[in-house]
Scaffold this motif. Sequence first.
Motif: not given
Length: 131
Positions: A29-30, A33, A77, A81-84, A87-88, A91
């Motif tokens: 995930w990171r 980004e 992703r 629309d997860a911001r962290s 949150e991801f 979801e």
Amino acid sequence: MREQDLEILHGILAARGGFGHREHLELAWRLLERYPAAEAQHAMCSAIRHLASLHGAADKYHETITRCWVYLVALHRAGGDARSFDEFIAENPGLTDRHLLDAHYSPELISSPRARTGWAQPDRRELPRVA
């Protein structure tokens, strides 16, 4: 391996105290980004190979599994629309199922040297695609 990718990896290790499945997902995930999916896959593969080597477990690295998880994180992703990361995962709790790839790969293929050292296409069911 890029220094900033190592910083991300070591930050996750320091915060979480280990590197299990959830931490693999967080690293993916990171990295997503920072990079497009193909570049994130490359960075992820490098990071995990590095970590495995540090722990004397280079033989535990698995190319197909690593690339699949980055792909699945990228796919989810794109649809959210997860911001962290937390949150991801909230979801997309299905991603925490370590056996998710079993629907796509037979045990024979996923345990093969070919899948371990390079990319292997699924032999059971195609990976989902972005709509």
